[in-house]
Design a protein around this motif. Sequence first.
Motif, short mmCIF file in Angstrom:
data_model
loop_
_atom_site.label_atom_id
_atom_site.label_comp_id
_atom_site.label_asym_id
_atom_site.label_seq_id
_atom_site.Cartn_x
_atom_site.Cartn_y
_atom_site.Cartn_z
N ILE A 145 -53.60 29.81 17.61
CA ILE A 145 -53.68 31.86 17.09
C ILE A 145 -54.36 31.21 15.54
N GLU B 264 -44.19 34.68 16.69
CA GLU B 264 -44.57 35.81 17.85
C GLU B 264 -45.17 35.40 18.91
N ASN B 265 -45.76 33.77 18.98
CA ASN B 265 -46.38 33.32 20.05
C ASN B 265 -45.91 31.82 19.84
N LYS C 108 -47.52 28.30 20.76
CA LYS C 108 -48.72 28.10 20.73
C LYS C 108 -48.93 27.69 19.35
#
Length: 203
Positions: free
Chosen positions: A178, A129-130, A133
Amino acid sequence: MKLDCLILAAGNASRFGSCKLLAEWNGKPLLAHSIAAARKLDPAGIYIVAGAFYSQLQQALPALDTSPKKNAGCEIHFLEFRAWNLGLGHSLAFGVKQLQNANPVLVLLGDQPFVSAQDLQRLYRAWCENPKKIACASFANTLGVPAIFPAFFKARLYECRGDRGAKYLLQRYADHVIPVAMPSAEFDIDTPADFTEYCKKII
């Protein structure tokens, strides 16, 4: 996206007194649990940084990799780090330098037997999702491994030295992190007493 899995297993386990990663845990060598959990992500490859017990671990591969999918693409690669005595940070940097590709890298320890395949799948979903990161485990009010680093962050991992490993970088670059709650990552095996105590948790 496929990722590479890097399992750190180079130390001499001085506090344990022998090769703890081959000690039997729930019917399998301790290291086998990390390998089995990583396989559930269907990684491009699993790389084990071995040092003090390189030969023993390599010879134990049939017992370490018991997955029925072990011949279906993803291979186990042992990376011999002869300067293992320099510390975990050097082992990490050495391992990442062998991964000269565009894959993100999942960094694991070989002695965190409570980290499950489900934990790693949650970590991977958070990273997907990221993807720019770093997704890492959050436990006991700190950050640590398992952690997934995007490919462009490998240059920072090359800089690890001595006892400054992934945790140091996660703290230094906290704004790029995250955190994923993972209480299981708090437990690792350092001594025979740890091993005995934690074995009680799986009975």
